[in-house]
Design a protein around this motif. Structure first.
Motif, PDB file in Angstrom:
ATOM      1  N   ASP A  92     -60.167  71.119  18.934  1.00 23.93           N
ATOM      2  CA  ASP A  92     -60.164  71.852  20.151  1.00 23.93           C
ATOM      3  C   ASP A  92     -58.923  72.562  20.525  1.00 23.93           C
ATOM      4  O   ASP A  92     -58.568  73.731  20.028  1.00 23.93           O
ATOM      5  N   VAL A  93     -58.085  71.629  21.420  1.00 23.26           N
ATOM      6  CA  VAL A  93     -56.946  71.576  21.912  1.00 23.26           C
ATOM      7  C   VAL A  93     -55.686  70.418  22.033  1.00 23.26           C
ATOM      8  O   VAL A  93     -56.370  69.749  22.105  1.00 23.26           O
ATOM      9  N   ALA A  94     -54.706  71.383  21.985  1.00 24.29           N
ATOM     10  CA  ALA A  94     -53.809  70.004  21.806  1.00 24.29           C
ATOM     11  C   ALA A  94     -52.935  70.705  23.456  1.00 24.29           C
ATOM     12  O   ALA A  94     -52.688  71.543  23.465  1.00 24.29           O
ATOM     13  N   VAL A  95     -52.103  69.202  23.877  1.00 21.37           N
ATOM     14  CA  VAL A  95     -51.111  69.445  24.906  1.00 21.37           C
ATOM     15  C   VAL A  95     -49.766  68.787  24.048  1.00 21.37           C
ATOM     16  O   VAL A  95     -50.157  67.319  23.722  1.00 21.37           O
ATOM     17  N   SER A  96     -49.873  69.680  24.323  1.00 15.19           N
ATOM     18  CA  SER A  96     -47.571  69.033  23.671  1.00 15.19           C
ATOM     19  C   SER A  96     -46.251  68.352  24.855  1.00 15.19           C
ATOM     20  O   SER A  96     -46.285  68.638  26.048  1.00 15.19           O
ATOM     21  N   ALA A 118     -46.551  72.437  25.962  1.00 17.34           N
ATOM     22  CA  ALA A 118     -47.547  73.644  25.403  1.00 17.34           C
ATOM     23  C   ALA A 118     -48.929  73.145  25.247  1.00 17.34           C
ATOM     24  O   ALA A 118     -49.127  71.676  25.549  1.00 17.34           O
ATOM     25  N   VAL A 119     -49.481  74.089  25.618  1.00 17.30           N
ATOM     26  CA  VAL A 119     -51.034  74.241  24.627  1.00 17.30           C
ATOM     27  C   VAL A 119     -51.704  74.918  23.764  1.00 17.30           C
ATOM     28  O   VAL A 119     -51.215  75.594  24.293  1.00 17.30           O
ATOM     29  N   ALA A 120     -52.140  74.766  22.609  1.00 17.18           N
ATOM     30  CA  ALA A 120     -53.059  75.170  22.176  1.00 17.18           C
ATOM     31  C   ALA A 120     -54.002  75.331  21.846  1.00 17.18           C
ATOM     32  O   ALA A 120     -55.056  74.551  21.213  1.00 17.18           O
ATOM     33  N   THR A 121     -54.792  76.535  21.705  1.00 25.67           N
ATOM     34  CA  THR A 121     -56.091  76.562  21.479  1.00 25.67           C
ATOM     35  C   THR A 121     -56.302  77.663  20.103  1.00 25.67           C
ATOM     36  O   THR A 121     -55.345  78.168  19.353  1.00 25.67           O
TER      37      THR A 121
END
Lengths: 165, 165
Positions: A92-96, A118-121
């Motif tokens: 659901d959520v990923a960080v890079s 970066a954080v993606a949702t």
């Protein structure tokens, strides 16, 4: 102060959201901290350490255009890595993280300590530029800490959003 | 004693072989140790932290048969993870870890501290069963250390093979 991975565990141990990581300069430190907590398998899908550009392209779908024109150390690359990790890991959520940990690898326009997180949702992706100081270890540890804090902030926002709707 | 990641750097910094990781119970520790060395980007392609069974299947190609019949904590799974990482990361040599770090997750036949490590090359894959003791941190750190030592032994063998032929 509670380490962010412990705060994340408190929020996520019931399995309401899953998380994943895409790491370049931190090389696995973010995933290692998340999985240092017993029971983290409930919400940590996994992580991708994309150290080479080939791994960034193959496993995270970072475009050749980003890698060649802007370089792996760019906000655009961090954003593409986080978005790619969400898809690849079904999280659901990923960080890079991507950056220059030094002591080698700096260029005139990209100094040691320049790191993007970066954080993606499902609702979008936010990137951030960091300027970190210290040796390789200090830079990678500070980058991992910032990535975990950014992940925690985003997870809090996601959970609040779900409660409201 | 030289840490295995430093010995690996001495052997690989010229870029003769590339390496990759597939981690479950060590959660990124092996990749973090490999990439703690400046210049490791010359030979570390990347790593996959496959914490969930879904990630093991999707990213490393571990079969449903292995995951359902033998379980993620099995020598067969470790072997499939290492072989999958070689392919996914386009690495010459890949190392994997899977096990029960505790304090939860033990079953009657799979106690805390049961860990499998495997190393894959183009010439085949070798798995190993470990019985580690201590708390979660001690078990994951010992598993990472053993994985790095196994990787070093295999890399030495590969380089010797190349010199002979």
């Amino acid at each position: 102060l509670t380490p962010p991975e412990i705060a994340l565990h408190s929020l996520l141990h019931a399995g309401s959201l899953t998380i994943g990581t895409a790491e370049s300069c931190t090389g696995g430190l973010v995933a290692a901290r998340l999985t240092s907590i017993s029971g983290s398998s409930k919400y940590v899908q996994g992580g991708i350490v994309a150290y080479s550009n080939q791994a960034k392209a193959d496993l995270l779908g970072v475009s050749t255009e980003i890698l060649q024109k802007l370089g792996a150390v760019s906000e655009e690359c961090a954003i593409a890595m986080a978005e790619g990790a969400r898809v690849a890991l079904k999280a659901d959520v990923a960080v890079s993280t991507t950056g220059i940990a030094g002591p080698t690898g700096a260029t005139e326009r990209k100094p040691i300590g320049l790191v993007y997180v970066a954080v993606a949702t499902s609702r979008g992706t936010q990137g951030r530029e960091l300027h970190l100081t210290g040796d390789r270890r200090a830079i990678t540890e500070a980058a991992a800490e910032t990535a975990l804090e950014a992940l925690l902030t985003t997870v809090r926002g996601e959970l609040a959003e779900r409660t409201e709707t």
